[in-house]
Design a protein around this motif. Structure first.
Motif, PDB file in Angstrom:
ATOM      1  N   VAL A 186      41.343  21.636  86.106  1.00 30.76           N
ATOM      2  CA  VAL A 186      42.090  20.543  86.729  1.00 30.76           C
ATOM      3  C   VAL A 186      42.426  19.427  85.747  1.00 30.76           C
ATOM      4  O   VAL A 186      43.580  18.970  85.672  1.00 30.76           O
ATOM      5  N   ASP A 187      41.456  18.959  84.981  1.00 33.34           N
ATOM      6  CA  ASP A 187      41.704  17.834  84.072  1.00 33.34           C
ATOM      7  C   ASP A 187      42.776  18.180  83.041  1.00 33.34           C
ATOM      8  O   ASP A 187      43.674  17.369  82.759  1.00 33.34           O
ATOM      9  N   GLU A 188      42.673  19.372  82.462  1.00 24.98           N
ATOM     10  CA  GLU A 188      43.663  19.797  81.466  1.00 24.98           C
ATOM     11  C   GLU A 188      45.036  19.957  82.101  1.00 24.98           C
ATOM     12  O   GLU A 188      46.059  19.555  81.524  1.00 24.98           O
ATOM     13  N   ALA A 189      45.080  20.543  83.306  1.00 28.96           N
ATOM     14  CA  ALA A 189      46.353  20.755  83.991  1.00 28.96           C
ATOM     15  C   ALA A 189      47.034  19.422  84.299  1.00 28.96           C
ATOM     16  O   ALA A 189      48.249  19.262  84.071  1.00 28.96           O
ATOM     17  N   MET A 190      46.282  18.462  84.802  1.00 31.28           N
ATOM     18  CA  MET A 190      46.873  17.163  85.120  1.00 31.28           C
ATOM     19  C   MET A 190      47.381  16.460  83.869  1.00 31.28           C
ATOM     20  O   MET A 190      48.433  15.810  83.888  1.00 31.28           O
ATOM     21  N   ALA A 191      46.659  16.602  82.778  1.00 34.50           N
ATOM     22  CA  ALA A 191      47.049  15.934  81.532  1.00 34.50           C
ATOM     23  C   ALA A 191      48.372  16.468  80.999  1.00 34.50           C
ATOM     24  O   ALA A 191      49.131  15.729  80.351  1.00 34.50           O
ATOM     25  N   LEU A 192      48.673  17.751  81.258  1.00 31.72           N
ATOM     26  CA  LEU A 192      49.892  18.379  80.744  1.00 31.72           C
ATOM     27  C   LEU A 192      51.038  18.413  81.750  1.00 31.72           C
ATOM     28  O   LEU A 192      52.160  18.770  81.381  1.00 31.72           O
ATOM     29  N   ALA A 193      50.766  18.058  82.984  1.00 31.71           N
ATOM     30  CA  ALA A 193      51.739  18.287  84.049  1.00 31.71           C
ATOM     31  C   ALA A 193      53.046  17.526  83.837  1.00 31.71           C
ATOM     32  O   ALA A 193      54.146  18.085  84.000  1.00 31.71           O
ATOM     33  N   GLU A 194      52.963  16.244  83.500  1.00 28.45           N
ATOM     34  CA  GLU A 194      54.182  15.441  83.316  1.00 28.45           C
ATOM     35  C   GLU A 194      55.010  15.967  82.150  1.00 28.45           C
ATOM     36  O   GLU A 194      56.232  16.096  82.241  1.00 28.45           O
ATOM     37  N   GLU A 195      54.345  16.248  81.029  1.00 30.15           N
ATOM     38  CA  GLU A 195      55.050  16.771  79.855  1.00 30.15           C
ATOM     39  C   GLU A 195      55.737  18.099  80.189  1.00 30.15           C
ATOM     40  O   GLU A 195      56.874  18.354  79.765  1.00 30.15           O
ATOM     41  N   THR A 196      55.057  18.931  80.950  1.00 29.94           N
ATOM     42  CA  THR A 196      55.616  20.238  81.310  1.00 29.94           C
ATOM     43  C   THR A 196      56.866  20.087  82.158  1.00 29.94           C
ATOM     44  O   THR A 196      57.896  20.735  81.906  1.00 29.94           O
ATOM     45  N   LEU A 197      56.806  19.235  83.164  1.00 27.71           N
ATOM     46  CA  LEU A 197      57.962  19.034  84.037  1.00 27.71           C
ATOM     47  C   LEU A 197      59.124  18.407  83.274  1.00 27.71           C
ATOM     48  O   LEU A 197      60.279  18.819  83.431  1.00 27.71           O
ATOM     49  N   ASP A 198      58.828  17.441  82.412  1.00 27.16           N
ATOM     50  CA  ASP A 198      59.881  16.825  81.594  1.00 27.16           C
ATOM     51  C   ASP A 198      60.529  17.860  80.671  1.00 27.16           C
ATOM     52  O   ASP A 198      61.767  17.879  80.506  1.00 27.16           O
ATOM     53  N   SER A 199      59.719  18.703  80.058  1.00 30.82           N
ATOM     54  CA  SER A 199      60.245  19.723  79.142  1.00 30.82           C
ATOM     55  C   SER A 199      61.140  20.712  79.886  1.00 30.82           C
ATOM     56  O   SER A 199      62.199  21.109  79.382  1.00 30.82           O
ATOM     57  N   ALA A 200      60.715  21.114  81.077  1.00 35.40           N
ATOM     58  CA  ALA A 200      61.508  22.063  81.865  1.00 35.40           C
ATOM     59  C   ALA A 200      62.838  21.459  82.274  1.00 35.40           C
ATOM     60  O   ALA A 200      63.893  22.104  82.164  1.00 35.40           O
TER      61      ALA A 200
END
Length: 530
Positions: free
Chosen positions: A341-355
């Motif tokens: 969970v912690d790792e997923a939340m930390a990357l979530a914004e960057e992932t959505l922005d990149s997509a």
């Protein structure tokens, strides 16, 4: 005349439909039932012109179905007959562009000349035209098409026309795959959805004719295009060709193996893994024309995921995330989807922005689904916002694959938000889409989420059965908070009753599990307050 069974009733309905509602054809079929059953008549409709002959008084042209159609055909001009015959090779309709290509033969025909002939044939009721999403699509009643096929065969031109048809759709599938990786992806998805029957017909013809180059182009690109639509029939086409394409050492061989590896979605992950690894090896060798390396690696990751090798999934996705372009977007999405969970939340914004920056709708939907999963345990409101956007986005772009995933993952959050009927509708949608696609592993994951939902509805016995289905499909690791749900169910039911109900769910085959889910979803909706 008596309809003795439901099977006979169903056969009569099918006969009327397959005879296009043509009154004479139905009358001639009914006449056959003096000596045949409805199912026997239905099973012989592929040879309808021999079957539907005689039994009617009146003018000569009404004595047989063939005579009736021939009378209209004989009134056509030569160029109209030629267009009608050539268009008979299409399956389930065609557009003007395709007709112009097929009808041109070795000549260069102006599309307006073809349009004039189509218009004439429409006016004479030998071709039908309908508006689909603002575009005209042409077709033939099956009775007319079968007659026209016979006439085309009699001219000796059938093989050449069918070769032209198969080649055209191979070229189109390749071109639409290029367009898939961009903002107008929906155009590609709508095209493959509309032309799937033509792609099937083209593949079968090319395969039967040992034209492995054309058959490979159709099978490989159709499979990749149809993935987003939850249509996996063409995976079988790709697998069918592997031996002959390997023997021929085709340049597109790694594409074919990549397409074949989508068998992971029809519950064959071990086979998919072997195909994906072969595609990776071929793609790295000289002389071959692979898809973008992402796709074989991504299928390798999916195969490991469906075999519950979560660490390997994360390892492959992390490797992809370290690259550029679409590989980075796909890799980040994969990591966020199943990381802690912690790792997923930390990357979530960057992932959505990149997509969003990359602009491929398939991966934008994937990023929204991953974002929602990342925040479900800690921030349900934030997760629900992403899921709702993901559902709207998936519908807008025709992404049935992600519609199923997001419906499954967001249903429980909708229930927590007070939207119980919507939650049940979403579960129903997810079950239907996964089942129709043959994605039986994902059916099991939906039942895992249903277990939590039934627990919330204080129906622990149903929750335990649903959990049993999830266990049997080996999909427990996909479901958020499932261990807590299982412990609560065990406490409510008692150890013995819980184990008995879980065993009942585990014993269900896929059809039984789907029927169980549908039945209990319907019952739960009926119990909701008006």
């Amino acid at each position: 005349f008596v309809l003795a069974s439901e099977a006979d009733e169903a056969a009569v309905v099918e006969i009327c439909g397959r005879l296009d509602g043509i009154a004479l054809a139905i009358e001639l079929a009914a006449a056959r039932m003096v000596s045949m059953s409805p199912t026997e008549v239905r099973d012989r409709l592929d040879d309808r012109f021999r079957l539907l002959s005689g039994g009617r008084r009146g003018v000569d042209r009404h004595q047989t179905l063939r005579n009736t159609v021939a009378w209209s055909y004989d009134l056509l001009a030569d160029d109209e007959r030629d267009v009608l015959g050539r268009c008979s090779v299409f399956a389930d309709g065609f557009d003007l562009t395709a007709a112009t290509h097929i009808c041109g033969g070795e000549q260069v025909l102006d599309e307006y000349a073809v349009l004039d002939l189509l218009d004439s044939l429409v006016r004479k009721s030998l071709i039908v035209a309908e508006q689909v999403s603002g575009r005209t699509r042409y077709g033939m009643l099956e009775t007319i098409r079968q007659f026209a096929v016979d006439q085309l065969t009699a001219t000796g031109a059938s093989s050449a026309v069918r070769n032209r048809h198969a080649t055209y759709f191979a070229e189109q599938a390749t071109e639409y795959w290029v367009r898939w990786d961009g903002p107008d992806q929906r155009v590609s998805l709508d095209w493959v959805d509309a032309e799937f029957a033509n792609l099937r017909a083209g593949f079968r013809w090319a395969s039967d004719e040992a034209d492995v180059v054309t058959a490979t182009a159709i099978a490989a690109h159709t499979t990749m295009l149809a993935w987003a639509l939850q249509r996996f029939e063409s995976v079988g086409w790709a697998e069918q060709l592997l031996e002959s394409a390997t023997d021929a050492d085709l340049s597109q061989l790694p594409r074919l193996y990549t397409a074949a590896s989508l068998c992971v979605f029809i519950n064959r992950p071990e086979t998919a893994l072997a195909y994906a690894q072969t595609a990776i090896e071929l793609g790295a060798a000289s002389g071959y024309d692979p898809f973008t390396p992402l796709f074989a690696r991504f299928m390798e990751a999916h195969a490991n995921l469906f075999m519950s090798q979560m660490d390997r999934w994360l390892e492959i996705c992390a490797h992809l995330a370290g690259q550029g372009g679409v590989s980075r977007v796909a890799g980040l999405t994969g990591v966020v989807f199943f990381a802690p969970v912690d790792e997923a939340m930390a990357l979530a914004e960057e992932t959505l922005d990149s997509a969003r920056s990359y602009g491929n709708p398939f991966f934008v939907a994937a990023a929204l689904a991953a974002y929602g999963r990342a925040f479900t345990p800690t921030d349900p409101g934030r997760a629900l916002g992403a899921f709702r956007e993901g559902r709207r986005f998936s519908d807008e772009h025709g992404l049935r694959y992600f519609r199923a995933i997001i419906a499954r993952d967001s249903a429980e959050l909708e229930a927590m938000d007070g939207e119980l009927d919507l939650a049940l509708e979403l579960f129903d949608t997810a079950v239907d889409l996964c089942h129709l696609a043959g994605d039986y592993k994902s059916v099991g994951s939906v039942l895992g989420y249903l277990a939590a939902f039934f627990d919330r509805l204080e129906r622990p016995e149903l929750g335990a059965i649903a959990y049993g289905v999830c266990v049997h499909s080996d999909m427990t690791s996909w479901v958020n908070n499932l261990p807590d749900v299982v412990e609560h169910l065990r406490t409510q039911l008692g150890e013995s009753a819980f184990d008995e109900l879980v065993a009942k769910g585990s014993a269900m085959d896929t059809t039984q599990a789907v029927e169980f889910a549908r039945q209990e979803i319907r019952a739960a909706r009926l119990r909701l307050p008006a």
